[in-house]
Design an enzyme around this catalytic site. Sequence first.
Site, short mmCIF file in Angstrom:
data_model
loop_
_atom_site.label_atom_id
_atom_site.label_comp_id
_atom_site.label_asym_id
_atom_site.label_seq_id
_atom_site.Cartn_x
_atom_site.Cartn_y
_atom_site.Cartn_z
N ASP A 198 -5.05 -10.61 0.90
CA ASP A 198 -3.77 -11.30 0.78
C ASP A 198 -3.18 -11.16 -0.62
O ASP A 198 -3.85 -11.40 -1.63
CB ASP A 198 -3.94 -12.79 1.14
CG ASP A 198 -2.61 -13.49 1.34
OD1 ASP A 198 -1.65 -12.83 1.79
OD2 ASP A 198 -2.53 -14.70 1.07
N GLU A 236 0.66 -4.41 11.89
CA GLU A 236 1.32 -4.01 10.66
C GLU A 236 2.80 -4.39 10.71
O GLU A 236 3.39 -4.81 9.73
CB GLU A 236 1.16 -2.50 10.45
CG GLU A 236 1.70 -2.00 9.14
CD GLU A 236 1.43 -0.54 8.95
OE1 GLU A 236 0.72 -0.20 7.99
OE2 GLU A 236 1.92 0.27 9.77
N HIS A 244 0.84 -1.19 0.00
CA HIS A 244 0.00 0.00 0.00
C HIS A 244 0.88 1.23 0.00
O HIS A 244 2.09 1.17 0.14
CB HIS A 244 -0.96 0.01 1.20
CG HIS A 244 -0.29 0.20 2.53
ND1 HIS A 244 -0.86 0.92 3.55
CD2 HIS A 244 0.89 -0.24 3.01
CE1 HIS A 244 -0.06 0.91 4.60
NE2 HIS A 244 1.01 0.20 4.30
N HIS A 253 4.82 0.34 -0.55
CA HIS A 253 5.67 -0.55 0.25
C HIS A 253 4.79 -1.67 0.77
O HIS A 253 3.57 -1.60 0.69
CB HIS A 253 6.35 0.22 1.40
CG HIS A 253 5.38 0.77 2.40
ND1 HIS A 253 4.64 1.91 2.17
CD2 HIS A 253 5.03 0.34 3.62
CE1 HIS A 253 3.87 2.16 3.22
NE2 HIS A 253 4.08 1.21 4.12
N HIS A 306 3.88 -5.07 3.64
CA HIS A 306 3.92 -5.61 5.00
C HIS A 306 3.44 -7.05 4.98
O HIS A 306 2.64 -7.44 4.14
CB HIS A 306 2.97 -4.84 5.94
CG HIS A 306 3.31 -3.42 6.12
ND1 HIS A 306 4.30 -2.98 6.97
CD2 HIS A 306 2.77 -2.30 5.57
CE1 HIS A 306 4.34 -1.67 6.94
NE2 HIS A 306 3.45 -1.22 6.09
N CYS A 350 6.52 6.27 4.01
CA CYS A 350 5.35 5.44 3.70
C CYS A 350 4.49 6.05 2.60
O CYS A 350 3.53 5.44 2.14
CB CYS A 350 4.51 5.21 4.95
SG CYS A 350 5.40 4.27 6.22
#
Length: 160
Positions: A104, A149, A25, A50, A52, A44
């Site tokens: 996912d 996160e 995101h 980027h 996670h 960010c």
Amino acid sequence: MQGTGVKADRRLGYISRSETFSASHRLHSKSLSDEENERIFGKCNNPNGHGHNYKGERSDDFAFRQIDGSSLNQCERIDPVTGMIMNITDLKKCIEMAVMKPLDHKNLDKDVPYFANVVSTAENIAVFIWDSLQKLMEPNLLYEVKVFETDKNIAFYRGE
């Protein structure tokens, strides 16, 4: 239950299930200028985004409990026959539909319509998961959604 004054069918219990999903995101608000986004979100706000590995860590990641002792229903009690609040297999299916399939290995901002105009922070991801699970579960069963996160950045939402 002898000697406790509490009927076994009225005991409240908690169940939980943890899952891990990977997503990318970019933290960027369309309501802010590029300079404001850079100042508020820092690295960010990278235009390329980027990623996670969002995860649950403890037993309360997707926690379920009775909300109010005066409004018990069968799904919120520990069933005296089955010994369950909810069948874990059913819970797993709900999480698969509400969390894993839509999130996912997705770019949250581009692949999940909810985030087209909502900043994809951990807090808003928790709200999205809450809303998605609420559509699949008995009313008042969901207690809390917790989104890790990172190991240090955790957001939770309780439907408030």
